[in-house]
Write an enzyme that holds these catalytic residues in place. Structure first.
Site, PDB file in Angstrom:
ATOM      1  N   GLU A  37      30.512  43.237  38.465  1.00 41.24           N
ATOM      2  CA  GLU A  37      29.434  42.591  37.905  1.00 41.24           C
ATOM      3  C   GLU A  37      28.476  44.005  37.734  1.00 41.24           C
ATOM      4  O   GLU A  37      28.069  44.672  38.823  1.00 41.24           O
ATOM      5  CB  GLU A  37      28.874  41.649  38.699  1.00 41.24           C
ATOM      6  CG  GLU A  37      27.673  41.145  38.099  1.00 41.24           C
ATOM      7  CD  GLU A  37      26.800  40.010  38.710  1.00 41.24           C
ATOM      8  OE1 GLU A  37      27.487  39.369  39.777  1.00 41.24           O
ATOM      9  OE2 GLU A  37      25.725  39.514  38.520  1.00 41.24           O
ATOM     10  N   ARG A 271      38.370  41.507  52.278  1.00 39.39           N
ATOM     11  CA  ARG A 271      37.515  42.537  51.802  1.00 39.39           C
ATOM     12  C   ARG A 271      37.473  43.823  52.585  1.00 39.39           C
ATOM     13  O   ARG A 271      37.973  43.531  54.135  1.00 39.39           O
ATOM     14  CB  ARG A 271      35.950  42.230  51.995  1.00 39.39           C
ATOM     15  CG  ARG A 271      35.520  41.116  51.120  1.00 39.39           C
ATOM     16  CD  ARG A 271      34.054  40.482  51.323  1.00 39.39           C
ATOM     17  NE  ARG A 271      33.031  41.459  50.877  1.00 39.39           N
ATOM     18  CZ  ARG A 271      32.942  41.276  49.707  1.00 39.39           C
ATOM     19  NH1 ARG A 271      33.295  40.021  48.775  1.00 39.39           N
ATOM     20  NH2 ARG A 271      31.801  41.743  49.075  1.00 39.39           N
ATOM     21  N   LYS A 281      26.277  44.542  47.838  1.00 36.81           N
ATOM     22  CA  LYS A 281      25.517  45.290  46.874  1.00 36.81           C
ATOM     23  C   LYS A 281      24.049  44.781  47.017  1.00 36.81           C
ATOM     24  O   LYS A 281      23.210  45.762  46.838  1.00 36.81           O
ATOM     25  CB  LYS A 281      25.926  44.808  45.402  1.00 36.81           C
ATOM     26  CG  LYS A 281      27.374  45.203  45.340  1.00 36.81           C
ATOM     27  CD  LYS A 281      27.800  45.232  43.898  1.00 36.81           C
ATOM     28  CE  LYS A 281      27.897  43.847  43.382  1.00 36.81           C
ATOM     29  NZ  LYS A 281      28.664  43.960  41.642  1.00 36.81           N
TER      30      LYS A 281
HETATM   31  P1  ATP Z   1      28.929  42.355  46.796  1.00 37.94           P
HETATM   32  O1  ATP Z   1      29.586  41.223  47.815  1.00 37.94           O
HETATM   33  O2  ATP Z   1      28.807  43.740  47.548  1.00 37.94           O
HETATM   34  O3  ATP Z   1      27.708  41.903  46.132  1.00 37.94           O
HETATM   35  P2  ATP Z   1      30.709  41.661  44.828  1.00 37.94           P
HETATM   36  O4  ATP Z   1      32.109  41.028  45.076  1.00 37.94           O
HETATM   37  O5  ATP Z   1      29.566  40.667  44.046  1.00 37.94           O
HETATM   38  O6  ATP Z   1      30.095  42.782  45.852  1.00 37.94           O
HETATM   39  P3  ATP Z   1      31.752  42.431  42.269  1.00 37.94           P
HETATM   40  O7  ATP Z   1      31.194  43.451  41.464  1.00 37.94           O
HETATM   41  O8  ATP Z   1      31.822  41.012  41.608  1.00 37.94           O
HETATM   42  O9  ATP Z   1      30.874  42.658  43.693  1.00 37.94           O
HETATM   43  O10 ATP Z   1      33.165  43.057  42.701  1.00 37.94           O
HETATM   44  C1  ATP Z   1      34.169  43.433  41.903  1.00 37.94           C
HETATM   45  C2  ATP Z   1      35.343  43.179  42.585  1.00 37.94           C
HETATM   46  O11 ATP Z   1      35.398  43.983  43.562  1.00 37.94           O
HETATM   47  C3  ATP Z   1      35.689  41.926  42.926  1.00 37.94           C
HETATM   48  O12 ATP Z   1      37.047  41.509  42.330  1.00 37.94           O
HETATM   49  C4  ATP Z   1      35.439  41.956  44.426  1.00 37.94           C
HETATM   50  O13 ATP Z   1      36.132  40.915  45.131  1.00 37.94           O
HETATM   51  C5  ATP Z   1      35.904  43.259  44.827  1.00 37.94           C
HETATM   52  N1  ATP Z   1      35.263  43.644  46.081  1.00 37.94           N
HETATM   53  C6  ATP Z   1      33.696  43.598  46.301  1.00 37.94           C
HETATM   54  N2  ATP Z   1      33.354  44.027  47.664  1.00 37.94           N
HETATM   55  C7  ATP Z   1      34.797  44.233  48.143  1.00 37.94           C
HETATM   56  C8  ATP Z   1      35.178  44.792  49.316  1.00 37.94           C
HETATM   57  N3  ATP Z   1      34.218  45.012  50.389  1.00 37.94           N
HETATM   58  N4  ATP Z   1      36.420  45.054  49.686  1.00 37.94           N
HETATM   59  C9  ATP Z   1      37.396  45.040  48.749  1.00 37.94           C
HETATM   60  N5  ATP Z   1      37.011  44.422  47.390  1.00 37.94           N
HETATM   61  C10 ATP Z   1      35.697  44.309  47.134  1.00 37.94           C
HETATM   62 MG    MG Z   2      30.638  39.218  42.674  1.00 33.15          MG
END
Ligand code: ATP
Ligand code: MG
Length: 575
Positions: A37, A271, A281
């Site tokens: 995102e 994660r 984020k």
């Molecule tokens: P955050 O929880 O930090 O706000 P998010 O999951 O909302 O992150 P996205 O931009 O939606 O952030 O993430 C893109 C991809 O990266 C998604 O498939 C998500 O599952 C993966 N991802 C995000 N954080 C992690 C992590 N700590 N370890 C592994 N994969 C991750």
């Molecule tokens: Mg997300």
């Protein structure tokens, strides 16, 4: 299939993919996607997902798309899109021409929403967001059990197909203000999984979108957009983190109830978490917005941009991801393992240089005035091909303040009055005198050198216990060196006691700026991003703000391998 895949695949996701390929599912095709995102910069957790998605695709001769999940125009920015693309490329992955956006599918999603309305499987609701949440109910912890008492139907749940279609079209035509209505899937308000209790598909948001401008004032939710985007792109394996496990029944419900061209499969993994840092984020955005760090690429940030500026290599980050592996087990990875990966990589490739961070002048009284010798120094003992360089030596030198003690404590083997040490690549020197100012502070020391020890040992076989790095004063380059330490002072910054805030866990000493550092002259022409090992001190990287007249280095990591100790402890603890 690559050689590697003919043996047992190394994690459960690769095993599933291998089995699907072997069974001829999707015609043997493998197609993944990385779906950020664009509401923040990428962090090292994302690197895990990136290396998994791009890695699986490459290993199975498949493809990986980059898809921006741009469904929330209020939080998303073009700056983030560009940063994300740059970071993925820097990590070494390539989506080729497959750069997609969920917003590319807004028209198709809209059409499918009308399809569900026509099937009696979606309705327009007038309840507010708070009311929806209240009607949905919540999970209650009952001892070890989690129970979800049934929710309550919205009074608008049984609108006719015609009324729903009319209202939905008027939602799209921007007749209603923000939040006045939503479109919801009509599933089951008594479902044990809260995600299945008539989830919201569209909300009204009069916001300009970076790509679709003012064309839409209704925007799809993640749940509504994601699986359908996967279906449109022909994604075979939709890999996401564990928090989406409870969304999978909904992911499947939409696919089951729509005339989608293809059936993707969602698989969840845990994660990446790292000690001494936060990988959310929203939290990282807070650090940036509140000025706790200098920006998204502050070298203390766990963002890809921050790690890059700090001097981390893509190889080290990919190595970390490989070592951590892919499982469903929640865990927290020691920050020291990341540093270990970095040292492993840079030890092989970083050129060695001499730099003095806290300079102390040494005058060698018996060395000829005005003489300079060019001494041979090895660029990298781990890599013969890196060759040697010349380092100028002269009468007045800088050594590290820490390498001298007027009254040495036990076990301090470095320079002290009357004591002899070796200067790396140069001579043995012996301290003969200490000069102090009025306040008693040492301003310089005097020494004599033994010409017979040039670049080697003493002919009479006498030994010294320490070898010091040094820089010739007449030839030195001045530099600023930023010593970075952990951003947080505790292992788990988000674990806070009542009345405290996670920001209280910030390390007040996470950066120390030294402005009087002295470097050997071969470092005059460094470029931003260049990485070196400063002998005995650590790995350092040239900051983007560095110029020829004002050289700036960031400390990436010290040389101390704390991971070896931690690993030893862990092995001991686990038998
Ligand atoms: P955050 O929880 O930090 O706000 P998010 O999951 O909302 O992150 P996205 O931009 O939606 O952030 O993430 C893109 C991809 O990266 C998604 O498939 C998500 O599952 C993966 N991802 C995000 N954080 C992690 C992590 N700590 N370890 C592994 N994969 C991750
Ligand atoms: Mg997300």
């Amino acid at each position: 299939m690559s050689e590697e895949q003919k043996t047992t695949p190394r994690d459960f996701i690769r095993q599933i993919v291998a089995a699907d390929v072997a069974a001829g599912k999707n015609g043997g095709r493998v197609h993944t996607r990385f779906p950020p995102e664009p509401n923040a910069y990428l962090h090292i957790g994302h690197a895990k997902s990136i290396s998994l998605n791009f890695g699986v695709a490459a290993e199975f001769g498949g493809r990986c798309n980059l898809r921006f999940d741009d469904t929330n125009p209020e939080k998303e920015e073009v700056e983030y899109i560009n940063a994300i693309k740059g970071d993925i490329r820097w990590l070494g992955y390539d989506w080729e021409d497959r750069e997609y956006y969920a917003s590319d599918y807004f028209a198709q999603l809209y059409e499918w929403a009308e399809y569900l309305i026509n099937q009696g499987k979606a309705y327009v609701d007038d309840l507010s967001a708070e009311e929806i949440s209240e009607y949905r109910g919540r999970a209650i912890h009952d001892g070890d059990k989690i129970i979800t008492p049934p929710g309550k139907d919205s009074p608008y749940r049984n609108r006719s197909v015609e009324e729903n279609l009319d209202l939905f079209r008027r939602m799209r035509a921007c007749e209603f203000p923000d939040g006045a209505k939503t479109l919801r899937a009509k599933i089951d308000m008594r479902h044990p999984n809260l995600n299945m209790r008539d989830p919201v598909m569209y909300r009204i948001m009069h916001a300009s979108h970076p790509r679709t401008g003012d064309k839409w004032c209704i925007y799809p939710t993640y749940d509504w957009a994601h699986g359908q985007s996967d279906a449109i792109e022909g994604i075979t394996h939709s890999l996401c983190t564990l928090e989406f496990e409870v969304h999978r029944p909904l992911y499947d419900w939409f696919l089951d109830n729509l005339p989608v061209p293809h059936r993707p499969r969602q698989i969840e993994f845990s994660r990446l978490n790292l000690t001494y840092t936060v990988l959310s984020k929203r939290k990282l955005l807070q650090l940036v917005e509140k000025g706790h760090v200098a920006g998204w690429d502050d070298p203390r940030m766990p963002t890809i941009a921050g790690l890059r500026r700090r001097g981390y290599t893509p190889e080290a980050i990919r190595d970390l991801c490989a070592r951590v592996g892919v499982t469903k087990a929640e865990g927290i990875v020691e920050y020291e393992l990341l540093e270990y990966c970095l040292r492993q990589d840079l030890n092989k490739r970083a050129l060695r240089r001499m730099a003095v961070l806290h300079p102390l002048r040494v005058v060698i009284d018996n060395y000829p005035d005005g003489q300079t010798e060019e001494l041979d120094a090895i660029n990298n003992p781990e890599d013969e091909a890196a060759g040697t360089r010349k380092v100028p030596f002269s009468k007045v030198l800088y050594i590290e303040r820490d390498d001298f003690m007027e009254t040495p404590v036990p076990k301090f083997y470095r320079l002290a009055p009357g004591r002899e040490v070796r200067l790396r690549y140069a001579y043995f020197i012996k301290c003969t005198d200490v000069v102090k100012d009025e306040t008693g502070e040492i301003v310089e020391i005097h020494a004599t050198y033994d010409p017979a020890t040039r670049g080697g040992d003493a002919p009479d076989g006498r030994k010294v216990k320490a070898t010091l790095h040094w820089v010739s004063v007449a030839h030195a380059i001045s530099a600023e060196v930023r010593l970075y330490d952990r951003l947080f002072k505790v292992k788990n910054p988000l674990q806070v006691e009542v009345g405290h805030d996670w920001l209280d866990n910030l390390n007040p000493d996470s950066v120390k700026i030294l402005t009087e550092c002295k470097l050997e002259p071969s470092l005059a022409d460094v470029q931003p991003g260049d990485r070196f090992q400063f002998e005995r001190l650590g790995y350092f990287c040239v900051d983007p703000a560095s110029t020829r007249g004002h050289v700036v280095f960031n400390r990436t990591a010290t040389l101390r391998d704390t991971w070896a100790k931690i690993r030893g402890r862990q092995t001991a603890a686990h038998g």
